[in-house]
Design a protein around this motif. Structure first.
Motif, PDB file in Angstrom:
ATOM      1  N   ALA A 102       0.824  -1.208   0.000  1.00  0.00           N
ATOM      2  CA  ALA A 102       0.000   0.000   0.000  1.00  0.00           C
ATOM      3  C   ALA A 102       0.859   1.260   0.000  1.00  0.00           C
ATOM      4  O   ALA A 102       0.554   2.246  -0.694  1.00  0.00           O
ATOM      5  N   LEU A 103       1.956   1.267   0.756  1.00  0.00           N
ATOM      6  CA  LEU A 103       2.847   2.424   0.797  1.00  0.00           C
ATOM      7  C   LEU A 103       3.556   2.623  -0.543  1.00  0.00           C
ATOM      8  O   LEU A 103       3.761   3.754  -0.984  1.00  0.00           O
ATOM      9  N   THR A 104       3.927   1.532  -1.181  1.00  0.00           N
ATOM     10  CA  THR A 104       4.554   1.651  -2.499  1.00  0.00           C
ATOM     11  C   THR A 104       3.574   2.258  -3.496  1.00  0.00           C
ATOM     12  O   THR A 104       3.917   3.195  -4.233  1.00  0.00           O
ATOM     13  N   PHE A 105       2.349   1.726  -3.544  1.00  0.00           N
ATOM     14  CA  PHE A 105       1.347   2.256  -4.475  1.00  0.00           C
ATOM     15  C   PHE A 105       1.110   3.747  -4.220  1.00  0.00           C
ATOM     16  O   PHE A 105       1.055   4.549  -5.163  1.00  0.00           O
ATOM     17  N   ALA A 106       0.941   4.112  -2.955  1.00  0.00           N
ATOM     18  CA  ALA A 106       0.553   5.481  -2.620  1.00  0.00           C
ATOM     19  C   ALA A 106       1.700   6.472  -2.768  1.00  0.00           C
ATOM     20  O   ALA A 106       1.523   7.547  -3.355  1.00  0.00           O
ATOM     21  N   THR A 107       2.863   6.138  -2.231  1.00  0.00           N
ATOM     22  CA  THR A 107       3.936   7.126  -2.168  1.00  0.00           C
ATOM     23  C   THR A 107       4.870   7.084  -3.367  1.00  0.00           C
ATOM     24  O   THR A 107       5.337   8.127  -3.829  1.00  0.00           O
ATOM     25  N   GLU A 108       5.156   5.902  -3.886  1.00  0.00           N
ATOM     26  CA  GLU A 108       6.079   5.795  -5.013  1.00  0.00           C
ATOM     27  C   GLU A 108       5.358   6.019  -6.338  1.00  0.00           C
ATOM     28  O   GLU A 108       5.898   6.652  -7.252  1.00  0.00           O
ATOM     29  N   TRP A 109       4.149   5.466  -6.450  1.00  0.00           N
ATOM     30  CA  TRP A 109       3.431   5.521  -7.723  1.00  0.00           C
ATOM     31  C   TRP A 109       2.321   6.565  -7.740  1.00  0.00           C
ATOM     32  O   TRP A 109       1.730   6.809  -8.791  1.00  0.00           O
ATOM     33  N   PRO A 136       4.229  -5.353 -12.447  1.00  0.00           N
ATOM     34  CA  PRO A 136       4.882  -4.128 -12.908  1.00  0.00           C
ATOM     35  C   PRO A 136       6.402  -4.307 -12.918  1.00  0.00           C
ATOM     36  O   PRO A 136       6.954  -5.040 -12.098  1.00  0.00           O
ATOM     37  N   LEU A 137       7.060  -3.645 -13.845  1.00  0.00           N
ATOM     38  CA  LEU A 137       8.515  -3.703 -13.869  1.00  0.00           C
ATOM     39  C   LEU A 137       9.073  -3.001 -12.644  1.00  0.00           C
ATOM     40  O   LEU A 137       8.520  -1.999 -12.183  1.00  0.00           O
ATOM     41  N   PRO A 138      10.149  -3.519 -12.063  1.00  0.00           N
ATOM     42  CA  PRO A 138      10.727  -2.885 -10.869  1.00  0.00           C
ATOM     43  C   PRO A 138      11.146  -1.449 -11.154  1.00  0.00           C
ATOM     44  O   PRO A 138      11.546  -1.106 -12.262  1.00  0.00           O
ATOM     45  N   GLY A 139      11.029  -0.610 -10.133  1.00  0.00           N
ATOM     46  CA  GLY A 139      11.420   0.791 -10.274  1.00  0.00           C
ATOM     47  C   GLY A 139      10.563   1.674  -9.399  1.00  0.00           C
ATOM     48  O   GLY A 139       9.518   1.247  -8.896  1.00  0.00           O
ATOM     49  N   SER A 140      10.977   2.898  -9.209  1.00  0.00           N
ATOM     50  CA  SER A 140      10.260   3.805  -8.322  1.00  0.00           C
ATOM     51  C   SER A 140       9.136   4.549  -9.038  1.00  0.00           C
ATOM     52  O   SER A 140       8.229   5.069  -8.403  1.00  0.00           O
ATOM     53  N   ALA A 141       9.185   4.602 -10.365  1.00  0.00           N
ATOM     54  CA  ALA A 141       8.144   5.318 -11.108  1.00  0.00           C
ATOM     55  C   ALA A 141       6.905   4.445 -11.274  1.00  0.00           C
ATOM     56  O   ALA A 141       6.979   3.219 -11.255  1.00  0.00           O
ATOM     57  N   ALA A 142       5.766   5.097 -11.451  1.00  0.00           N
ATOM     58  CA  ALA A 142       4.523   4.357 -11.688  1.00  0.00           C
ATOM     59  C   ALA A 142       4.646   3.543 -12.967  1.00  0.00           C
ATOM     60  O   ALA A 142       5.209   4.010 -13.957  1.00  0.00           O
TER      61      ALA A 142
END
Length: 222
Positions: free
Chosen positions: A27-34, A189-195
């Motif tokens: 959830a934190l990855t979806f919200a803050t990174e993407w 999704p491909l690894p990485g910090s962007a959506a």
């Protein structure tokens, strides 16, 4: 600041025994990174995993929808997301589709599996695909209801089993546990910090409808 960043890294690195991320980490990855707005969904009934924990005894999406808080509470705020899943660690992760977040096109699992196999053979590029035991959802670029209406109106045939999750809609994201089973990435999704990149809805609908027609999936199965 260092303490906050360190705590966030620990949360994002949490994984279950099977190697999948904990819901709070995802959830934190979806919200803050993407920058995808999320909120916790209703968990399945602990006494009957096939039933929903919401008040509706006839719920058709058990454990895979928002209830309290409602869909409008979806957010990208890390503090709110952390608070929700700290208090409800097993809650499903619900994506509020549309706006700045991806939308989705979903169809029954068997039909989706056949359609994706054909699209792979054609070399079509797809974005992330979310799979539950009953339905798969292909993530697409945000679209308006007007755009979707024009797209569907121009078609001679659209399978009734196709569902469109646009503005005001939602889907459960991995690693949610719902009343029908685990939600996973069929196409991660491909690894990485962007959506992650997602395709245009028109390209996906055109390809999926054509693939379903060509694979000969019967109407009842759809």
């Amino acid at each position: 600041m260092r303490e906050i960043l360190g705590r966030r890294r620990r949360l994002l690195s949490k994984r279950r025994n099977d190697g999948t991320p904990e819901p709070i980490s995802a959830a934190l990855t979806f919200a803050t990174e993407w920058q995808w707005p999320v909120l916790p969904g209703v968990a399945p009934d602990p006494q009957d995993r096939g039933r929903c924990g919401c008040p509706d005894p006839e719920c058709t999406v058990p454990g895979a929808h928002p209830f309290d808080p409602g869909l409008l509470a979806a957010t990208t705020d890390a503090r709110m997301v952390r608070w929700w899943w700290t208090n409800r660690p097993s809650a499903p992760v619900i994506l509020a589709t549309g706006g700045t977040a991806p939308c989705a096109v979903s169809l029954p699992a068997l039909a989706a599996s056949r359609a994706l196999a054909l699209l792979d053979r054609r070399g079509m590029r797809l974005g992330p695909v979310v799979a539950s035991p009953t339905r798969w959802a292909l993530l697409v670029e945000p679209y308006s209801m007007e755009q979707l209406g024009e797209l569907l109106y121009a078609k001679d045939f659209v399978p009734g089993s196709l569902r469109f999750h646009g503005e005001g809609g939602y889907i459960a994201l991995p690693p949610s546990e719902t009343g029908t089973g685990a939600v996973r990435w069929e196409r991660a999704p491909l690894p990485g910090s962007a959506a992650p990149w997602v395709p245009d809805v028109e390209a996906v609908v055109d390809a999926v409808v054509d693939a379903l027609t060509r694979t000969g999936v019967s109407a009842p199965e759809l």
